[in-house]
Design an enzyme around this catalytic site. Structure first.
Site, PDB file in Angstrom:
ATOM      1  N   ASN A  49       0.855  -1.193   0.000  1.00  0.00           N
ATOM      2  CA  ASN A  49       0.000   0.000   0.000  1.00  0.00           C
ATOM      3  C   ASN A  49       0.883   1.232   0.000  1.00  0.00           C
ATOM      4  OD1 ASN A  49      -1.139   2.346   1.884  1.00  0.00           O
ATOM      5  ND2 ASN A  49      -2.867   1.418   0.816  1.00  0.00           N
ATOM      6  N   ALA A  89      -4.362   0.472  -3.228  1.00  0.00           N
ATOM      7  CA  ALA A  89      -4.796   1.680  -2.522  1.00  0.00           C
ATOM      8  C   ALA A  89      -6.061   1.337  -1.755  1.00  0.00           C
ATOM      9  CB  ALA A  89      -5.039   2.834  -3.495  1.00  0.00           C
ATOM     10  N   GLU A  90      -6.250   1.985  -0.608  1.00  0.00           N
ATOM     11  CA  GLU A  90      -7.299   1.575   0.318  1.00  0.00           C
ATOM     12  C   GLU A  90      -8.726   1.644  -0.209  1.00  0.00           C
ATOM     13  OE1 GLU A  90      -5.614   5.543   1.993  1.00  0.00           O
ATOM     14  OE2 GLU A  90      -4.919   3.819   0.837  1.00  0.00           O
ATOM     15  N   PRO A  91      -9.063   2.491  -1.193  1.00  0.00           N
ATOM     16  CA  PRO A  91     -10.463   2.474  -1.634  1.00  0.00           C
ATOM     17  C   PRO A  91     -10.853   1.267  -2.471  1.00  0.00           C
ATOM     18  CG  PRO A  91      -9.239   4.056  -2.933  1.00  0.00           C
ATOM     19  CD  PRO A  91      -8.323   3.601  -1.829  1.00  0.00           C
ATOM     20  N   GLY A  92      -9.900   0.341  -2.744  1.00  0.00           N
ATOM     21  CA  GLY A  92     -10.274  -0.873  -3.461  1.00  0.00           C
ATOM     22  C   GLY A  92      -9.465  -1.170  -4.696  1.00  0.00           C
TER      23      GLY A  92
END
Length: 645
Positions: A296, A322-325
């Site tokens: 990430n 990345a954290e949103p998917g």
């Protein structure tokens, strides 16, 4: 079924005073800006609705008035519970001043909270946030004294501390898609992200609330492919068609076909980054990239690592996320952050955080604004500025290996780079390494206690988090340790033998990092650590295909250990190791021989469950060895002195 297409004004008129409203979006992507503007206009015209509670995972905005800052007018919002605040400064100022009740909770927790609200659960139980400012013992995520309610509670389950995040009914969900049919089915084929739209819609629906979705196009009923529908019509109460200026793909890009995941961008990519302090930091961080691993990269300084990985030909050898998917590809930056090109997959945000929270990340590279001698990091609050934690707490607490990146000082720093050296031309006005941090977004004490490897990378030096504190481990060529590092710190780090940062980092040409990471000689793979008195055998990504390959490992172990004239403890890394079936028996016999002659106690690890099972069968003749999940667990197992473990 009635036609659900309505005007924006009619849609926002459904919102009542005192409602809890949730909104979709991540930074500049997926924001229902047309609905937010319509709500602000309706309030300005009528004075209604008032005293809303706003719930969001990632702060949606551009820092200049768009997004959630459209709702900053006094009286419109009374309470705000959000993950990231950096791009909604007007709401941030009001929360800091106590004009509204404000909480900053981890982005991933809020993402999971949507699912738990939809499922009728009382809240979300998580380890995420322990020993940070979200912990009730350190403030409970309150932004000011105006936030009086306890939204976070410390609980003990099975003898283990956890945080309980309180659920709340959601009366309104303001969401966004690409295409709707007249019945209200929603697809997202032109969106950069899927986010939590489905969970948010379910949460509002099961709370007895309304779901309003902004789209840019409407088609006839029953004409959308069912597999492409993200939000089914049964969950949707109203659909609003937004004009293009209120429906950009991100706040930086009206539309980029490559962000949809439906098309591949040409492989040439962007030109290399210029050789600045930002690139120096990204280059040094890139040395930590785990080939074959999942990574990430945070917003800001860490974004440069993706560009360096592309320049060095490494993008095909790591999976950036990345954290949103976003999974795979190359993440975008700035107000496009969260989007990516050439992705492997786009999944829901809450599922991404499931993976993160469970320890799925091999490496996280994040920013840092303040660091103290205990290794605590603050990225969330600085005096009158509220940035918020976003996904930082979820990611930093759970990554197997952690790299913080940032300049050593801030505010006016200028450097000279050339001939493999670094020179400080103008020192930054603000010191980042101080006696204390204003807010604990990452707990160094917790990381040390759990044995999490942590690195702090700046343009001039590198620190490692050790059991006794931060140790200065590397310094750039051309930098004077006392003048340029120690004298500018608010605490005294541990200092011993300080290595030089690789001179290639400071030269304006490719570093050849791909060869370094993909081609590791046996002398580097098998080495004796005299300080720890452990032989480390790194077989990661090694292919054992022939008898000669087996013999090369045996010969190197003999070369290192036999001169010690005693048996030694050993940790073996089998991550992504391939042992051909034709030499499995030979390999097992070689391992047995080494254990009988040279090894006192040996532990092994591999992140892959498949590999652990396969290796267990290959080595089963030797006491049925346990293959651990991490180096940390394997090294800790040596302390139990359990032969054959």
């Amino acid at each position: 079924m009635p036609n659900k297409i309505v005007s924006a004004g009619d849609a926002v008129a459904l919102i009542m005073t005192g409602d809890t409203v949730t909104t979709s979006g991540f930074v500049g992507a997926g924001v229902p800006d047309g609905l937010l503007k319509a709500l602000a206009d309706h309030f300005e015209r009528t004075g209604e609705p008032r005293d809303l509670t706003l719930l969001f995972a990632a702060g949606q905005g551009d820092g200049k008035g768009r997004g959630l800052d459209r709702l900053a007018a006094p009286g419109l919002v009374r309470r705000v519970i959000g993950g990231h605040w950096g791009l909604i400064p007007q709401l941030g100022v009001r929360a800091l001043g106590g004009e509204i009740e404000g909480w900053n909770l981890p982005q991933g927790v809020i993402s999971h909270l949507y699912r738990d609200i939809a499922a009728g659960k009382p809240g979300t139980i998580s380890h995420v946030g322990l020993e940070t400012f979200v912990d009730p013992r350190l403030g409970g995520g309150r932004i000011s004294a105006a936030a009086r309610e306890d939204l976070v509670q410390l609980v003990t389950i099975g003898g283990v501390e956890r945080l309980f995040y309180k659920a709340m009914p959601i009366q309104v969900a303001l969401l966004r898609g690409s295409t709707a049919d007249e019945r209200g089915n929603i697809t997202m084929e032109r969106e950069a992200l899927i986010l939590d739209n489905l969970s948010q819609a379910m949460a509002a629906r099961n709370s007895g609330g309304v779901v309003i979705v902004q789209v840019d196009h409407v088609v006839a009923a029953n004409t959308l492919p069912s597999r492409e529908v993200v939000i089914p019509a049964a969950l949707v109460d109203a659909v609003v068609i937004a004009p293009p200026e209120l429906h950009p793909q991100t706040y930086a890009t009206p539309y980029n076909r490559y962000y949809t995941g439906r098309y591949r961008a040409p492989t040439e990519g962007a030109p290399p980054l210029p050789l600045t302090d930002r690139k120096i930091i990204a280059r040094r961080a890139a040395f930590e990239l785990p080939v074959g691993g999942v990574v990430n990269l945070g917003i800001g300084m860490p974004e440069g690592v993706a560009a360096v990985a592309a320049e060095e030909g490494l993008l095909d050898h790591v999976t950036l996320t990345a954290e949103p998917g976003v999974i795979g590809g190359q993440p975008a930056s700035g107000l496009d952050f969260g989007a990516a090109v050439n992705t492997d997959a786009l999944i829901a945000q809450n599922q991404q955080f499931d993976f993160y929270d469970g320890g799925g990340l091999d490496l996280a590279c994040l920013g840092m604004a303040e660091v103290d001698g205990a290794g605590n990091v603050n990225v969330s609050r600085f005096g009158p500025r509220l940035a918020g934690a976003g996904g930082f707490i979820n990611i930093s607490q759970n990554a197997r290996h952690l790299v913080f990146t940032g300049t050593f000082t801030a505010g006016g720093l200028k450097v000279g780079i050339g001939d493999g050296r670094l020179e400080i031309l103008t020192e930054g006005r603000a010191r980042k390494f101080g006696a204390d941090v204003e807010q604990v977004t990452f707990s160094g004490d917790r990381a040390r206690r759990l044995g999490q490897p942590v690195l702090f990378v700046t343009e001039r030096c590198v620190f490692r988090l050790e059991p006794d504190g931060l140790r200065l481990s590397e310094v750039a060529p051309g930098i004077d340790v006392e003048r340029d590092v120690l004298s500018l710190m608010g605490f005294a780090p541990l200092v011993g033998d300080v290595a030089r940062m690789d001179a290639r980092i400071f030269s304006d040409r490719p570093m050849g990092l791909r060869d370094d990471l993909l081609t590791i000689g046996m002398e580097r793979r098998i080495a004796w650590d005299a300080a720890k008195e452990i032989l480390f055998v790194n077989l990661a990504r090694l292919s054992i295909r022939t008898v000669a390959d087996v013999e090369s490992v045996r010969d190197r172990v003999n070369e290192v250990v036999e001169p010690l004239n005693r048996k030694v403890d050993v940790v073996v890394n089998y991550d992504h190791t391939r042992i051909d079936e034709a030499v499995e028996r030979t390999w097992s016999e070689m391992v047995n021989d080494l254990e009988n002659r040279l090894y006192a106690h040996v532990t092994r690890y591999a992140h892959s469950a498949f590999l652990r099972r396969k290796l267990g069968r290959t080595l089963e003749s030797r006491h049925g060895p346990t293959i651990h999940e991490s180096e940390r667990a394997a090294t800790a197992a040596l302390g139990r002195r359990d032969p054959g473990s």
